[in-house]
Motif scaffolding. Structure first.
Motif, PDB file in Angstrom:
ATOM      1  N   ARG A  13      13.639   6.120  -0.956  1.00  0.00           N
ATOM      2  CA  ARG A  13      12.838   6.461   0.211  1.00  0.00           C
ATOM      3  C   ARG A  13      13.592   6.253   1.513  1.00  0.00           C
ATOM      4  O   ARG A  13      13.410   6.993   2.480  1.00  0.00           O
ATOM      5  N   THR A  14      14.437   5.228   1.558  1.00  0.00           N
ATOM      6  CA  THR A  14      15.202   4.929   2.760  1.00  0.00           C
ATOM      7  C   THR A  14      16.676   5.227   2.505  1.00  0.00           C
ATOM      8  O   THR A  14      17.254   4.667   1.576  1.00  0.00           O
ATOM      9  N   PRO A  15      17.293   6.124   3.273  1.00  0.00           N
ATOM     10  CA  PRO A  15      18.699   6.478   3.048  1.00  0.00           C
ATOM     11  C   PRO A  15      19.608   5.246   3.063  1.00  0.00           C
ATOM     12  O   PRO A  15      19.603   4.470   4.020  1.00  0.00           O
ATOM     13  N   SER A  16      20.376   5.084   2.001  1.00  0.00           N
ATOM     14  CA  SER A  16      21.289   3.938   1.918  1.00  0.00           C
ATOM     15  C   SER A  16      22.684   4.366   1.478  1.00  0.00           C
ATOM     16  O   SER A  16      23.490   3.549   1.051  1.00  0.00           O
ATOM     17  N   PHE A  17      22.954   5.651   1.597  1.00  0.00           N
ATOM     18  CA  PHE A  17      24.240   6.209   1.168  1.00  0.00           C
ATOM     19  C   PHE A  17      25.018   6.610   2.419  1.00  0.00           C
ATOM     20  O   PHE A  17      24.567   7.433   3.208  1.00  0.00           O
ATOM     21  N   ARG A  18      26.195   6.019   2.589  1.00  0.00           N
ATOM     22  CA  ARG A  18      26.975   6.228   3.809  1.00  0.00           C
ATOM     23  C   ARG A  18      28.326   6.864   3.477  1.00  0.00           C
ATOM     24  O   ARG A  18      28.972   6.501   2.489  1.00  0.00           O
ATOM     25  N   VAL A  19      28.727   7.806   4.307  1.00  0.00           N
ATOM     26  CA  VAL A  19      30.066   8.390   4.206  1.00  0.00           C
ATOM     27  C   VAL A  19      30.805   8.103   5.509  1.00  0.00           C
ATOM     28  O   VAL A  19      30.295   8.415   6.596  1.00  0.00           O
ATOM     29  N   ASN A  20      31.980   7.492   5.394  1.00  0.00           N
ATOM     30  CA  ASN A  20      32.846   7.301   6.555  1.00  0.00           C
ATOM     31  C   ASN A  20      33.758   8.520   6.611  1.00  0.00           C
ATOM     32  O   ASN A  20      34.651   8.685   5.770  1.00  0.00           O
ATOM     33  N   ILE A  21      33.509   9.414   7.581  1.00  0.00           N
ATOM     34  CA  ILE A  21      34.230  10.688   7.613  1.00  0.00           C
ATOM     35  C   ILE A  21      35.683  10.502   8.044  1.00  0.00           C
ATOM     36  O   ILE A  21      36.529  11.364   7.762  1.00  0.00           O
ATOM     37  N   LEU A  22      36.006   9.391   8.704  1.00  0.00           N
ATOM     38  CA  LEU A  22      37.383   9.134   9.118  1.00  0.00           C
ATOM     39  C   LEU A  22      38.221   8.706   7.912  1.00  0.00           C
ATOM     40  O   LEU A  22      39.327   9.210   7.696  1.00  0.00           O
ATOM     41  N   LYS A  23      37.680   7.796   7.108  1.00  0.00           N
ATOM     42  CA  LYS A  23      38.391   7.307   5.922  1.00  0.00           C
ATOM     43  C   LYS A  23      38.118   8.179   4.692  1.00  0.00           C
ATOM     44  O   LYS A  23      38.805   8.049   3.679  1.00  0.00           O
ATOM     45  N   ASN A  24      37.109   9.033   4.789  1.00  0.00           N
ATOM     46  CA  ASN A  24      36.697   9.905   3.687  1.00  0.00           C
ATOM     47  C   ASN A  24      36.368   9.090   2.432  1.00  0.00           C
ATOM     48  O   ASN A  24      36.851   9.369   1.323  1.00  0.00           O
ATOM     49  N   VAL A  25      35.517   8.095   2.628  1.00  0.00           N
ATOM     50  CA  VAL A  25      35.027   7.285   1.506  1.00  0.00           C
ATOM     51  C   VAL A  25      33.504   7.168   1.617  1.00  0.00           C
ATOM     52  O   VAL A  25      32.934   7.364   2.691  1.00  0.00           O
ATOM     53  N   TRP A  26      32.873   6.856   0.488  1.00  0.00           N
ATOM     54  CA  TRP A  26      31.417   6.724   0.467  1.00  0.00           C
ATOM     55  C   TRP A  26      31.038   5.328   0.004  1.00  0.00           C
ATOM     56  O   TRP A  26      31.814   4.628  -0.648  1.00  0.00           O
ATOM     57  N   GLN A  27      29.832   4.926   0.359  1.00  0.00           N
ATOM     58  CA  GLN A  27      29.300   3.629  -0.059  1.00  0.00           C
ATOM     59  C   GLN A  27      27.803   3.772  -0.296  1.00  0.00           C
ATOM     60  O   GLN A  27      27.078   4.242   0.589  1.00  0.00           O
ATOM     61  N   ASP A  28      27.352   3.423  -1.486  1.00  0.00           N
ATOM     62  CA  ASP A  28      25.922   3.426  -1.800  1.00  0.00           C
ATOM     63  C   ASP A  28      25.455   1.977  -1.808  1.00  0.00           C
ATOM     64  O   ASP A  28      25.722   1.236  -2.759  1.00  0.00           O
ATOM     65  N   PHE A  29      24.780   1.565  -0.748  1.00  0.00           N
ATOM     66  CA  PHE A  29      24.358   0.177  -0.631  1.00  0.00           C
ATOM     67  C   PHE A  29      23.212  -0.149  -1.578  1.00  0.00           C
ATOM     68  O   PHE A  29      22.954  -1.314  -1.852  1.00  0.00           O
ATOM     69  N   GLY A  30      22.532   0.882  -2.069  1.00  0.00           N
ATOM     70  CA  GLY A  30      21.434   0.645  -2.997  1.00  0.00           C
ATOM     71  C   GLY A  30      21.885   0.157  -4.350  1.00  0.00           C
ATOM     72  O   GLY A  30      21.175  -0.593  -5.038  1.00  0.00           O
TER      73      GLY A  30
END
Length: 290
Positions: A40-57
């Motif tokens: 329900r709450t977005p917890s997926f982040r993409v760092n466009i500078l480093k081109n990496v993703w992180q799913d905090f969930g």
């Protein structure tokens, strides 16, 4: 592309190719609802500078290859690379969610109807896991269903889609049951003189999992309220095997069919006696429900 070239593909482009758009952008950080699970709450982040993703969930992250692994459920590098190639090559997942034309009867108020509807192969891990919990394997699901992405009340969703004869879709997730108009019956026509009749498509998929036969025709009502609409199809069969729910609605439907077709109707519900429907029987048979 070689490995390093593939790794440099913007993850945001990879997600966009599969119909995922950010919910917010804060500098170099783009936030999404996790694309391979429900939240329900977005917890997926993409760092466009480093081109990496992180799913905090779920506490995982990485590069485009590891993200492909989340979609495929595989840690095999070749499978991950193959998935990325398919997305950008227009083969599998990308059949890149094709846009659906808006129907004339669509409510002009886009906030109160299905909009931005897209269709593609059923590869979503969350949806496949839901079907697995109901005893349906991915091979059966992929052959019979599609993945549907849509916006409703201003929010984005995805669901399992099962097409009907008028071009509408039945939609299912663990938390949602609905349909995209027009509502109608579904028919799998194999030119047989025998038809197997089901109330919903989950029971039809369950029938396939149980391996009860092959080569017959299959009709899914999608609602017992559509029974009369099925008569034009059922009239042509010599035999109709009914796998209806063992409840009052199912009994009334069976009575109506027998009144119209007499001995052509075969009640097959004894197969799952003691269970509500064919899918519940399948789940108990496979030990999913104890």
């Amino acid at each position: 592309m070689n490995i390093e070239e593939t790794r440099r593909i913007p993850i945001t482009d990879f997600l966009a190719r599969m119909g995922h758009e950010p919910t917010s952008r804060k500098g170099n950080e783009w936030w999404y609802s996790a694309p391979y699970r429900e939240e329900r709450t977005p917890s997926f982040r993409v760092n466009i500078l480093k081109n990496v993703w992180q799913d905090f969930g779920i506490g995982r992250g990485g590069d485009i290859f590891s993200l492909a692994g989340e979609f495929t459920g595989s840690s095999d590098f070749k499978e991950q690379a193959g998935f990325i190639s398919e997305v950008f090559g227009g083969i599998a997942p990308a059949t890149v969610f094709r846009p659906k034309e808006k129907r004339p009867e669509t409510d002009p108020d886009e906030e109160s109807c299905f909009v931005k509807v897209r269709f593609g192969p059923l590869y979503n891990k969350v949806l496949l896991n839901y079907l697995k919990e109901r005893g349906i394997c991915s091979d059966v699901a992929l052959f019979n269903c599609e993945e549907v992405r849509y916006t409703l009340h201003g929010k984005r969703y995805f669901a399992i889609g099962f097409k009907n004869v008028s071009g509408g879709y039945e939609l299912r997730t663990r938390m949602f049951k609905g349909s995209i108009s027009p509502k109608d019956i579904s028919l799998i026509d194999n030119s047989s003189d025998t038809c197997n009749l089901f109330e919903g498509f989950i029971d039809y998929l369950s029938w396939m999992m149980l391996g009860l036969g092959c080569g017959d025709d299959y009709l899914v009502l999608n609602s017992v309220a559509l029974l009369e609409r099925s008569y034009g199809v059922l009239d042509r069969y010599e035999r109709v095997n009914c796998y209806l729910d063992r409840d009052e609605a199912g009994r009334r439907t069976l009575e109506a069919l027998r009144k119209r077709y007499g001995n052509k109707i075969e009640d097959c519900s004894a197969l799952y006696k003691g269970f509500k429907d064919l899918n519940e029987y399948l789940q108990h048979k496979d030990g999913i429900l104890e």
